[in-house]
Design a protein around this motif. Structure first.
Motif, PDB file in Angstrom:
ATOM      1  N   ALA A   4       5.295 -35.458  49.507  1.00 35.44           N
ATOM      2  CA  ALA A   4       6.650 -35.151  49.414  1.00 35.44           C
ATOM      3  C   ALA A   4       7.439 -36.244  48.705  1.00 35.44           C
ATOM      4  O   ALA A   4       8.178 -35.969  47.708  1.00 35.44           O
ATOM      5  N   VAL A   5       7.180 -37.647  48.960  1.00 31.59           N
ATOM      6  CA  VAL A   5       7.850 -38.585  48.457  1.00 31.59           C
ATOM      7  C   VAL A   5       7.265 -38.653  47.009  1.00 31.59           C
ATOM      8  O   VAL A   5       8.307 -38.894  46.290  1.00 31.59           O
ATOM      9  N   ALA A   6       6.003 -38.628  46.571  1.00 33.39           N
ATOM     10  CA  ALA A   6       5.807 -38.992  45.249  1.00 33.39           C
ATOM     11  C   ALA A   6       6.229 -37.605  44.285  1.00 33.39           C
ATOM     12  O   ALA A   6       6.741 -37.973  43.211  1.00 33.39           O
ATOM     13  N   ARG A   7       6.338 -36.541  45.051  1.00 30.78           N
ATOM     14  CA  ARG A   7       6.848 -35.306  44.194  1.00 30.78           C
ATOM     15  C   ARG A   7       8.341 -35.580  43.859  1.00 30.78           C
ATOM     16  O   ARG A   7       8.892 -35.465  42.772  1.00 30.78           O
ATOM     17  N   ARG A   8       9.150 -36.096  44.811  1.00 26.43           N
ATOM     18  CA  ARG A   8      10.605 -36.166  44.646  1.00 26.43           C
ATOM     19  C   ARG A   8      10.876 -37.253  43.717  1.00 26.43           C
ATOM     20  O   ARG A   8      11.863 -37.125  42.581  1.00 26.43           O
ATOM     21  N   ALA A   9       9.939 -38.485  43.658  1.00 29.66           N
ATOM     22  CA  ALA A   9      10.000 -39.648  42.596  1.00 29.66           C
ATOM     23  C   ALA A   9       9.755 -38.916  41.355  1.00 29.66           C
ATOM     24  O   ALA A   9      10.521 -39.139  40.177  1.00 29.66           O
ATOM     25  N   VAL A  10       8.920 -38.069  40.956  1.00 29.51           N
ATOM     26  CA  VAL A  10       8.031 -37.699  39.652  1.00 29.51           C
ATOM     27  C   VAL A  10       9.356 -36.494  39.418  1.00 29.51           C
ATOM     28  O   VAL A  10       9.631 -36.518  38.082  1.00 29.51           O
ATOM     29  N   ASP A  11       9.756 -35.703  40.184  1.00 25.86           N
ATOM     30  CA  ASP A  11      10.820 -34.731  39.900  1.00 25.86           C
ATOM     31  C   ASP A  11      12.177 -35.456  39.415  1.00 25.86           C
ATOM     32  O   ASP A  11      12.801 -34.781  38.340  1.00 25.86           O
ATOM     33  N   ALA A  12      12.441 -36.495  39.516  1.00 26.70           N
ATOM     34  CA  ALA A  12      13.470 -37.276  39.139  1.00 26.70           C
ATOM     35  C   ALA A  12      13.361 -37.912  37.569  1.00 26.70           C
ATOM     36  O   ALA A  12      14.342 -38.331  37.091  1.00 26.70           O
ATOM     37  N   LEU A  13      12.239 -37.881  37.025  1.00 24.68           N
ATOM     38  CA  LEU A  13      12.194 -38.430  35.789  1.00 24.68           C
ATOM     39  C   LEU A  13      12.562 -37.354  34.725  1.00 24.68           C
ATOM     40  O   LEU A  13      12.558 -36.140  34.806  1.00 24.68           O
ATOM     41  N   ALA A  41       4.519 -41.902  40.819  1.00 27.98           N
ATOM     42  CA  ALA A  41       3.747 -41.275  41.958  1.00 27.98           C
ATOM     43  C   ALA A  41       3.172 -42.101  42.839  1.00 27.98           C
ATOM     44  O   ALA A  41       3.189 -42.119  44.079  1.00 27.98           O
ATOM     45  N   ALA A  42       2.403 -43.159  42.141  1.00 26.30           N
ATOM     46  CA  ALA A  42       1.625 -44.283  43.039  1.00 26.30           C
ATOM     47  C   ALA A  42       2.584 -45.281  43.642  1.00 26.30           C
ATOM     48  O   ALA A  42       2.369 -45.402  44.621  1.00 26.30           O
ATOM     49  N   ILE A  43       3.757 -45.513  42.847  1.00 28.13           N
ATOM     50  CA  ILE A  43       4.671 -46.712  43.420  1.00 28.13           C
ATOM     51  C   ILE A  43       5.346 -45.734  44.572  1.00 28.13           C
ATOM     52  O   ILE A  43       5.480 -46.428  45.764  1.00 28.13           O
ATOM     53  N   ALA A  44       5.796 -44.637  44.465  1.00 25.96           N
ATOM     54  CA  ALA A  44       6.401 -43.836  45.594  1.00 25.96           C
ATOM     55  C   ALA A  44       5.380 -43.610  46.847  1.00 25.96           C
ATOM     56  O   ALA A  44       6.084 -44.140  47.889  1.00 25.96           O
ATOM     57  N   ALA A  45       4.169 -43.376  46.638  1.00 28.01           N
ATOM     58  CA  ALA A  45       3.192 -43.126  47.672  1.00 28.01           C
ATOM     59  C   ALA A  45       2.961 -44.565  48.443  1.00 28.01           C
ATOM     60  O   ALA A  45       2.832 -44.606  49.560  1.00 28.01           O
ATOM     61  N   ALA A  46       3.025 -45.727  47.542  1.00 31.47           N
ATOM     62  CA  ALA A  46       2.795 -46.812  48.166  1.00 31.47           C
ATOM     63  C   ALA A  46       3.977 -47.268  48.958  1.00 31.47           C
ATOM     64  O   ALA A  46       4.023 -47.886  50.192  1.00 31.47           O
TER      65      ALA A  46
END
Length: 426
Positions: free
Chosen positions: A143-152, A165-170
């Motif tokens: 969920a965190v990774a998707r929100r970050a990617v969807d904002a691009l 996605a990797a940074i958000a997951a971290a």
């Protein structure tokens, strides 16, 4: 390379003292230790615990290489430093020789033909197979990774999405700084499916279960997946898992040497693959194939590339004088993919036409281009396949580097500017 654990050498093993190794190499004893820190030599503590010993064959090989590459450069701090000799790092992961390559001593093409991407990744990480293994990611991480990617922005490329996605997951993982082997393996098994899950699906339907290749297909193509195509994709992922010290892998090892956590190390690799000479090369080959198909012949396309002074994408590889074994394996599988015949014919036309100018074999980028073009995927799809596949290899190298002395990946610069003191600028 860090010192190995103390122990008595085997009776047949010849060991040199530091001074003996220095004399054989023609350097100072301090330089021998510099070679160890840079991974050019391995050492072992002497039985008494005082000083180090070195394998005589390894020292002789380094001395020969140094003399061959630069004659007297061995005394300059690192062997052949002045002649630009490439950095050498000891690794047990991948060996490339005689137009073949091996994962932990096992033929990589054979391994990829019999095992899934997930199973090959486990072999690379642990040296053990886990039949039927499947990677799943926790919903919170996805969920965190998707929100970050969807904002691009819409024009963001595959490497952009995967890196974010990797940074958000971290950021969502409070245990990311645990660099123990078990913790890093746990991260790997979660990070890879998170990267795939974070990518937007082509048709709006997310497939987050089943083999990773099946999940990735829905992010690359809007067509229904046939078994032959899914087999090609899974095999491509396995064939691309690792390839020795490619530029992105070296970046990962440098990050790991500084004790960056696994997410950050993978992010370093993702930053490097965007170059047209690395992960993005397949996209260039994809566009070339479409142009060949559009014009009906490779001749005018190749002529234009050569006239513009560009190298032909998808041809030749510096590590394979002959044929790239990854390309050979994929081309064989592509014969069974419905609708791939035109793209395959275009690729063969490219190879044959270019051979009139210079004899170069197809590499894996051209094989990936055939697959992506035949599957209705965008030109950037091969970069996505490459990045997802190579993440497993990056984790393997990060694990290996975490076991070495910290910050050993620190070469010395050869200053070529004006000699000081210089006057202060006005």
């Amino acid at each position: 390379m860090r010192d190995q654990e103390p122990g008595r050498p085997a009776a047949t093993e010849q060991r040199l003292t530091t001074r003996e190794a220095a004399e054989l190499l023609g350097v100072k004893p301090e330089t021998v230790y510099a070679y160890v820190s840079r991974g050019l030599l391995s050492s072992r503590r002497s039985p008494g615990g005082r000083g180090s010993t070195f394998d005589v064959q390894e020292v002789r090989a380094l001395a020969r290489r140094s003399r061959r590459d630069s004659g007297s450069a061995a005394g300059a701090g690192t062997p052949a430093q002045a002649s630009g000799q490439e950095l050498t790092v000891r690794t047990r992961i991948t060996l490339i020789e005689q137009d073949r390559y091996y994962y932990r001593g096992v033929d990589a093409v054979e391994l990829a033909s019999r095992h899934s991407y997930e199973e090959v990744a486990e072999w690379l990480w642990t040296g053990r197979l886990r039949p039927g293994v499947s990677f799943t990611a926790p919903e919170e991480s996805v969920a965190v990774a998707r929100r970050a990617v969807d904002a691009l922005p819409e024009h963001a490329g595959p490497a952009d999405r995967l890196r974010v996605a990797a940074i958000a997951a971290a950021a969502a993982d409070p245990l990311r700084f645990d660099l123990s082997e078990d913790a890093v393996l746990g991260t790997a098994r979660v990070l890879i499916p998170t990267l795939v899950a974070a990518l937007p699906p082509v048709l709006g339907e997310r497939a987050d279960r089943g083999p990773l290749a099946h999940r990735l297909w829905t992010r690359l193509s809007g067509r229904p997946a046939d078994e032959a195509s899914l087999h090609v994709l899974d095999t491509a992922l396995s064939l691309l898992v690792d390839h020795d010290l490619a530029a992105s892998t070296l970046a990962v090892r440098i990050a790991a040497s500084a004790r960056a956590h696994a997410y950050a190390a993978v992010s370093a690799g993702l930053g490097v693959i965007e170059g047209p000479l690395h992960g993005a090369a397949g996209g260039l080959a994809h566009r070339m194939l479409l142009e060949v198909l559009d014009q009906g012949s490779a001749a005018p396309v190749i002529a234009e590339e050569l006239r513009a002074g560009r190298r032909i994408p998808g041809l030749g590889h510096r590590l394979y004088p002959g044929e790239d074994p990854r390309a050979r394996a994929l081309f064989t599988l592509l014969e069974d993919v419905p609708g791939a015949a035109p793209a395959l014919a275009a690729a063969r036309d490219v190879v044959a036409t270019t051979a009139r100018h210079t004899p170069l074999h197809a590499n894996v980028d051209l094989a990936l281009a055939v697959f992506t073009a035949a599957s209705g995927m965008p030109a950037t799809a091969s970069e996505t396949v490459f990045a997802v596949a190579r993440t497993a290899g990056w984790i393997a190298h990060a694990l290996e580097e975490y076991g070495e002395r910290p910050l050993r990946m620190r070469p010395s610069g050869l200053y070529s500017g004006p000699r000081p003191p210089q006057p202060l600028p006005e």
